[in-house]
Enzyme design. Sequence first.
Site, PDB file in Angstrom:
ATOM      1  N   GLU A  64      46.989  38.523  52.995  1.00  0.00           N
ATOM      2  CA  GLU A  64      48.266  37.821  52.868  1.00  0.00           C
ATOM      3  C   GLU A  64      48.172  36.409  53.456  1.00  0.00           C
ATOM      4  O   GLU A  64      47.155  36.029  54.051  1.00  0.00           O
ATOM      5  CB  GLU A  64      49.367  38.646  53.563  1.00  0.00           C
ATOM      6  CG  GLU A  64      49.538  39.991  52.863  1.00  0.00           C
ATOM      7  CD  GLU A  64      50.667  40.839  53.424  1.00  0.00           C
ATOM      8  OE1 GLU A  64      51.205  40.514  54.507  1.00  0.00           O
ATOM      9  OE2 GLU A  64      51.010  41.839  52.770  1.00  0.00           O
ATOM     10  N   CYS A  73      46.396  40.864  46.269  1.00  0.00           N
ATOM     11  CA  CYS A  73      46.305  42.321  46.378  1.00  0.00           C
ATOM     12  C   CYS A  73      44.853  42.763  46.558  1.00  0.00           C
ATOM     13  O   CYS A  73      43.917  42.100  46.089  1.00  0.00           O
ATOM     14  CB  CYS A  73      46.829  42.981  45.106  1.00  0.00           C
ATOM     15  SG  CYS A  73      48.571  42.721  44.793  1.00  0.00           S
ATOM     16  N   GLU A  75      43.278  45.074  45.027  1.00  0.00           N
ATOM     17  CA  GLU A  75      42.599  45.321  43.744  1.00  0.00           C
ATOM     18  C   GLU A  75      41.970  44.048  43.207  1.00  0.00           C
ATOM     19  O   GLU A  75      40.827  44.036  42.762  1.00  0.00           O
ATOM     20  CB  GLU A  75      43.588  45.862  42.702  1.00  0.00           C
ATOM     21  CG  GLU A  75      44.147  47.234  43.010  1.00  0.00           C
ATOM     22  CD  GLU A  75      45.445  47.193  43.809  1.00  0.00           C
ATOM     23  OE1 GLU A  75      45.612  46.279  44.651  1.00  0.00           O
ATOM     24  OE2 GLU A  75      46.292  48.065  43.592  1.00  0.00           O
ATOM     25  N   CYS A 112      49.845  46.619  41.029  1.00  0.00           N
ATOM     26  CA  CYS A 112      50.980  45.837  40.516  1.00  0.00           C
ATOM     27  C   CYS A 112      50.655  45.330  39.107  1.00  0.00           C
ATOM     28  O   CYS A 112      49.507  45.422  38.640  1.00  0.00           O
ATOM     29  CB  CYS A 112      51.276  44.675  41.450  1.00  0.00           C
ATOM     30  SG  CYS A 112      50.093  43.323  41.297  1.00  0.00           S
ATOM     31  N   CYS A 115      47.697  42.845  38.788  1.00  0.00           N
ATOM     32  CA  CYS A 115      46.386  43.511  38.936  1.00  0.00           C
ATOM     33  C   CYS A 115      46.043  44.302  37.686  1.00  0.00           C
ATOM     34  O   CYS A 115      44.884  44.354  37.266  1.00  0.00           O
ATOM     35  CB  CYS A 115      46.380  44.423  40.163  1.00  0.00           C
ATOM     36  SG  CYS A 115      46.376  43.506  41.712  1.00  0.00           S
TER      37      CYS A 115
END
Length: 159
Positions: A64, A73, A75, A112, A115
Amino acid sequence: MKRKNINIEYKEYLNKEELSKEEILLLERAAQAAESAYAPYSNFHVGAALLLSNGEIVAASNQENAAYPSGLCAERVAVFYAHAKYPAESILSMAVTAMVDGKLCKTPTYPCGACRQVLSESEKRAGSPIKIIIGGEKVIQIVEGISSLLPFAFDNVSK
Ligand code: THU
């Protein structure tokens, strides 16, 4: 006008013992990776582990940033790293797990939308479906390809 349907099949496991050794290993590597998450803003620690066609496992976590959209993310960190390090290899499967306060989330955490779009292109590069293993503490779910997660993926750039 025709009505059309898409069937989405997924497997659900309530008992980890039913998974293959490879699936268990990938889930373990994803859980380990979640520990390296940098997630001071959401406190949601995600790990993703990929099995590549050369047998390598690449694992990564979400990263982050104070400028929130600049984070990424788990992934996509894993997928982009895998393609950067092993551009000729395909992704065969991916396990994802998420943790809050050091504990696995009870229910599965699915990738998400962004991704899914990235995974969809990885699958296209690979020419074969990427198995997605989503591990929760109580439930593990498996889909046998990104089209089950993103049936209408965008891929019209060159058309
Ligand atoms: N996140 C992931 O890493 N993977 C997912 O599948 C869902 C969300 C991250 C992004 C952000 O760092 C945090 O989890 C909260 O959304």
